[in-house]
Design an enzyme around this catalytic site. Structure first.
Site, PDB file in Angstrom:
ATOM      1  N   ASP A  64      44.580  36.873  38.999  1.00 59.21           N
ATOM      2  CA  ASP A  64      44.497  35.983  37.836  1.00 59.21           C
ATOM      3  C   ASP A  64      44.671  34.516  38.248  1.00 59.21           C
ATOM      4  OD1 ASP A  64      44.158  35.493  35.127  1.00 59.21           O
ATOM      5  OD2 ASP A  64      46.300  35.629  34.685  1.00 59.21           O
ATOM      6  N   HIS A  94      36.338  30.969  40.478  1.00 61.53           N
ATOM      7  CA  HIS A  94      35.882  32.332  40.786  1.00 61.53           C
ATOM      8  C   HIS A  94      35.273  32.371  42.187  1.00 61.53           C
ATOM      9  CE1 HIS A  94      36.839  33.412  36.768  1.00 61.53           C
ATOM     10  NE2 HIS A  94      35.806  32.818  36.196  1.00 61.53           N
ATOM     11  N   LEU A 139      41.106  51.472  55.354  1.00 61.95           N
ATOM     12  CA  LEU A 139      41.492  51.079  54.004  1.00 61.95           C
ATOM     13  C   LEU A 139      40.439  51.489  52.964  1.00 61.95           C
ATOM     14  CD1 LEU A 139      43.271  49.187  52.078  1.00 61.95           C
ATOM     15  CD2 LEU A 139      41.608  47.405  52.648  1.00 61.95           C
TER      16      LEU A 139
HETATM   17  C1  IPE Z   1      43.141  40.194  33.667  1.00 61.35           C
HETATM   18  O1  IPE Z   1      43.103  38.820  33.596  1.00 61.35           O
HETATM   19  C2  IPE Z   1      41.819  40.732  34.113  1.00 61.35           C
HETATM   20  C3  IPE Z   1      41.441  40.463  35.488  1.00 61.35           C
HETATM   21  C4  IPE Z   1      42.187  39.870  36.380  1.00 61.35           C
HETATM   22  C5  IPE Z   1      40.134  40.922  35.884  1.00 61.35           C
HETATM   23  P1  IPE Z   1      42.774  38.069  32.230  1.00 61.35           P
HETATM   24  O2  IPE Z   1      42.847  36.611  32.508  1.00 61.35           O
HETATM   25  O3  IPE Z   1      41.491  38.568  31.675  1.00 61.35           O
HETATM   26  O4  IPE Z   1      43.950  38.547  31.283  1.00 61.35           O
HETATM   27  P2  IPE Z   1      44.693  37.813  30.086  1.00 61.35           P
HETATM   28  O5  IPE Z   1      43.617  37.399  29.116  1.00 61.35           O
HETATM   29  O6  IPE Z   1      45.406  36.639  30.650  1.00 61.35           O
HETATM   30  O7  IPE Z   1      45.639  38.826  29.550  1.00 61.35           O
HETATM   31  C1  IPE Z   2      40.871  35.783  36.971  1.00 63.59           C
HETATM   32  O1  IPE Z   2      40.961  34.434  36.667  1.00 63.59           O
HETATM   33  C2  IPE Z   2      39.444  36.262  37.123  1.00 63.59           C
HETATM   34  C3  IPE Z   2      38.960  37.110  36.032  1.00 63.59           C
HETATM   35  C4  IPE Z   2      39.661  37.520  35.028  1.00 63.59           C
HETATM   36  C5  IPE Z   2      37.561  37.534  36.094  1.00 63.59           C
HETATM   37  P1  IPE Z   2      40.763  33.894  35.196  1.00 63.59           P
HETATM   38  O2  IPE Z   2      39.316  33.653  34.960  1.00 63.59           O
HETATM   39  O3  IPE Z   2      41.411  34.774  34.223  1.00 63.59           O
HETATM   40  O4  IPE Z   2      41.516  32.492  35.271  1.00 63.59           O
HETATM   41  P2  IPE Z   2      42.619  31.947  34.270  1.00 63.59           P
HETATM   42  O5  IPE Z   2      43.626  33.022  34.093  1.00 63.59           O
HETATM   43  O6  IPE Z   2      41.901  31.638  33.002  1.00 63.59           O
HETATM   44  O7  IPE Z   2      43.179  30.747  34.930  1.00 63.59           O
HETATM   45 MG    MG Z   3      43.263  34.922  33.419  1.00 63.76          MG
END
Ligand code: IPE
Ligand code: IPE
Ligand code: MG
Length: 241
Positions: A22, A39, A133
């Site tokens: 995240d 990303h 792995l």
């Molecule tokens: C969880 O992250 C999903 C992934 C890392 C793929 P999100 O950013 O989507 O989750 P929330 O919205 O903070 O709960």
């Molecule tokens: C995690 O980073 C990647 C995915 C959920 C695909 P986020 O896109 O959720 O980035 P934040 O949490 O908004 O910073």
């Molecule tokens: Mg996120």
């Protein structure tokens, strides 16, 4: 100076580590870029973490790459993520083979765009004989989707007479999840400071150790991964006993 990697007891490694990757968007915004840039940089962290896991001898690494709920993000971001997935799988397949890594995927893969699903299945096929792995990508995954699916399947099999109600056990349910061949995670890491599970492996984490770090995913490196393992080893797991 001893490194964090050297402090890890190699005889007590977690068998399975799951990561909620995240903070890509926040990392990018903090530096004045758009979310997509985050990303893109997250791919380096995936590579580093996979390498770190393989080097130290972790058996399973599950990465939450895209949740069922992530389909509701702006179309442009979803498209960019799918494109990134395709490119990454294509570029990394030789490295996975070289490092003896076997790719697996969990989630509702039928929702992926055709070319992404195709590339993914190809990479899974060409790495299937690798014995190091197991890298498990959670794509279009959510735990409630998975459990709902398992319930439907079990009910159908009961209707067909394959099982009776009494046959429904903990193990039978586990065996109907998309993770059926994978042991439950010993350690779950979430980056970027949020302390929630966001619909990831709810059934499987019954006794998993949770580890939260402020580090955003694109800044996550081998030592952050080793630090999590080291802290895991300082904990006492009691499993209710
Ligand atoms: C969880 O992250 C999903 C992934 C890392 C793929 P999100 O950013 O989507 O989750 P929330 O919205 O903070 O709960
Ligand atoms: C995690 O980073 C990647 C995915 C959920 C695909 P986020 O896109 O959720 O980035 P934040 O949490 O908004 O910073
Ligand atoms: Mg996120």
């Amino acid at each position: 100076m001893s490194s964090i990697k050297e402090k890890i007891d190699k005889t007590r490694l977690p068998k399975h580590i799951a990561i909620i990757m995240d903070g890509n968007g926040r990392w990018a915004i903090e530096q004045g870029y758009d979310r997509i840039f985050g990303h893109q940089n997250g791919v380096t962290s995936v590579r580093e973490t996979t390498e770190a896991a393989a080097e130290i001898g972790i058996e399973y690494l599950t990465l939450y790459a895209f949740s069922t709920e992530n389909w509701s993000r702006p179309q442009q971001e979803v498209d960019a993520l799918m494109e990134l997935l395709i490119d990454t799988i294509e570029n990394e397949t030789p490295t996975l083979n070289k490092n003896n890594v076997r790719l697996m995927a969990i989630g509702d893969l039928s929702r992926l765009p055709g070319n992404a699903a195709e590339k993914l299945q190809r990479c899974i096929a060409v790495t299937s004989e690798n014995t190091g792995l197991a890298l498990v990508l959670a794509l279009s995954y959510s735990s409630r989707w998975e459990i709902t699916n398992a319930m439907k399947q079990i009910c159908t099999e009961v209707q067909e007479g394959k099982y009776t109600i009494e046959d429904i056990t903990d193990e039978l349910i586990s065996g109907h999840l998309t993770t059926k061949s994978i042991p439950d995670p010993d350690l779950m890491i979430r980056t970027s400071g949020e302390e929630r599970i966001s619909n990831f492996l709810l059934w499987q984490i019954a006794y998993t150790e949770l580890y939260f770090t402020q580090t955003h995913w694109p800044a996550f490196r081998k030592d952050n991964f080793y630090q999590a393992i080291y802290e895991f080893q300082q904990r006492e797991r009691r499993f209710g006993k």
